[in-house]
Design an enzyme around this catalytic site. Structure first.
Site, short mmCIF file in Angstrom:
data_model
loop_
_atom_site.label_atom_id
_atom_site.label_comp_id
_atom_site.label_asym_id
_atom_site.label_seq_id
_atom_site.Cartn_x
_atom_site.Cartn_y
_atom_site.Cartn_z
N ALA A 1 4.89 15.84 31.44
CA ALA A 1 3.94 14.84 31.12
C ALA A 1 3.80 14.87 29.53
CB ALA A 1 2.65 14.85 31.79
N TYR A 2 4.09 16.30 28.93
CA TYR A 2 3.69 16.38 27.36
C TYR A 2 4.70 15.34 26.60
CZ TYR A 2 1.29 20.59 29.03
OH TYR A 2 0.16 21.31 29.56
N ALA A 3 3.87 14.55 25.82
CA ALA A 3 4.74 13.60 25.02
C ALA A 3 5.89 13.01 25.75
CB ALA A 3 5.28 14.37 23.69
#
Length: 324
Positions: free
Chosen positions: A52-54
């Site tokens: 989910a990060y960036a």
């Protein structure tokens, strides 16, 4: 850098981890290269990321640096699954299908055939046994060496770990990850006791109180800081309230007396707290990371650690227990 065993598992990691939540948004490719190079040069091995990060860009950045800045075999890559973007909103989906789809995406972006630690990013609406069956498949298929949990409360952690232990052949839960710092000690109530009882490793995120314990917010909201940003201001704001000021001042006072920085004092308190395996550092540049790496040989005097316990929420039961 000292290496620590992750709970009762066979996995070993550096006692500091490099967090990548801001990679691909606040951390440029050039800064990411500098961060990973400095971290690995200091003996760091654990790099924590998430699908989910960036929207996956953090994993892509790590993948592009593997083989260039560092060899794959010298890294312990931990990633997470279960947060997805649907109709423009981020939701938790811990169904088997969603988790395994995240895992395949993570492997593709990271450019590797396996991750060392695969974690469920949050407790979700799917039946727990379905969620955990995805962890079993990941280990059995060789896509993950170990599995863990992220942002589970105490009873959720205990339920998941006990379920996995109930039947031989299931993938044992190796670790848990949640927020923990001098400004966020809730983990001591249930999460850390569960972790100790179950023999899990523990990775605290935001060990610097979302940056507030560094002291940079003591006088004002610095321009360019995470607290001043449109997309992370909400994240820092809860720790800018009056109740946090006494803790920040106590950390600053201890730092002055020990010839350390407030960042180092706050980090050492977490790094060496009972039950902690490796705090995850979310530095945005190598210059920000440097003081943490320079504190490798340092340790807080017991009386200072105890005094910080008292000012930040009270005595730590595990620190005073002979068995801790």
């Amino acid at each position: 850098m000292e290496q620590r065993r992750v709970g009762d598992s066979g996995l070993r990691v550096s006692r500091l981890g490099l967090g990548t939540m801001t990679w691909g948004r606040d951390v440029s490719a050039e800064d990411a290269r500098g961060l990973l190079d400095a971290f690995c040069t200091a003996g760091g091995t654990l790099v924590d990321t998430a699908a989910a990060y960036a929207a996956g860009e953090a994993e892509r950045m790590i993948g592009r640096l593997i083989g260039d800045v560092v060899r794959r075999e010298d890294l312990v890559i931990a990633t997470k699954a279960g947060f997805v973007i649907r109709d423009g909103s981020r939701i938790v989906d811990t169904s088997r299908r969603a988790l395994l789809r995240d895992l395949e995406g993570s492997l593709r972006r990271l450019g590797t055939d396996h991750v060392d630690l695969w974690q469920v990013h949050a407790w979700g609406p799917a039946p727990l046994e379905e969620t955990l069956s995805a962890l079993d498949y990941a280990v059995q298929s060789g896509r993950a060496r170990y599995v863990g949990l992220s942002n589970f409360v105490g009873w959720q952690t205990a339920q998941a770990a006990t379920w996995q232990r109930a039947v031989p052949g299931r993938a044992a839960i190796a670790s848990a990850q949640t927020e923990y710092s001098l400004l966020a000690r809730r983990a001591e109530v249930e999460v850390l006791p569960a972790i100790r009882a179950l023999g899990l490793g523990f990775f605290p995120w935001s060990p610097l109180g979302r940056g507030v314990l560094t002291g940079k917010y003591r006088q004002a909201l610095p321009r360019g800081s995470r607290g001043a940003s449109a997309h992370f201001g909400w994240f820092v704001e809860p720790y800018l309230e009056t109740r946090s000021r006494a803790v920040v001042e106590a950390v600053a006072k201890a730092a002055a007396g020990l010839d350390l920085t407030p960042l180092q004092v706050a980090l050492l308190w977490v790094r060496d707290a009972p039950g902690v395996t490796a705090p995850l550092l979310g530095a945005r540049t190598a210059a920000q990371l440097a003081p943490a790496l320079e504190a490798e040989e340092q340790r807080l005097p017991a009386e200072i650690a105890t005094a910080l316990d008292d000012v930040s929420g009270g005595a730590m039961a595990a620190r005073r227990s002979p068995s801790s």
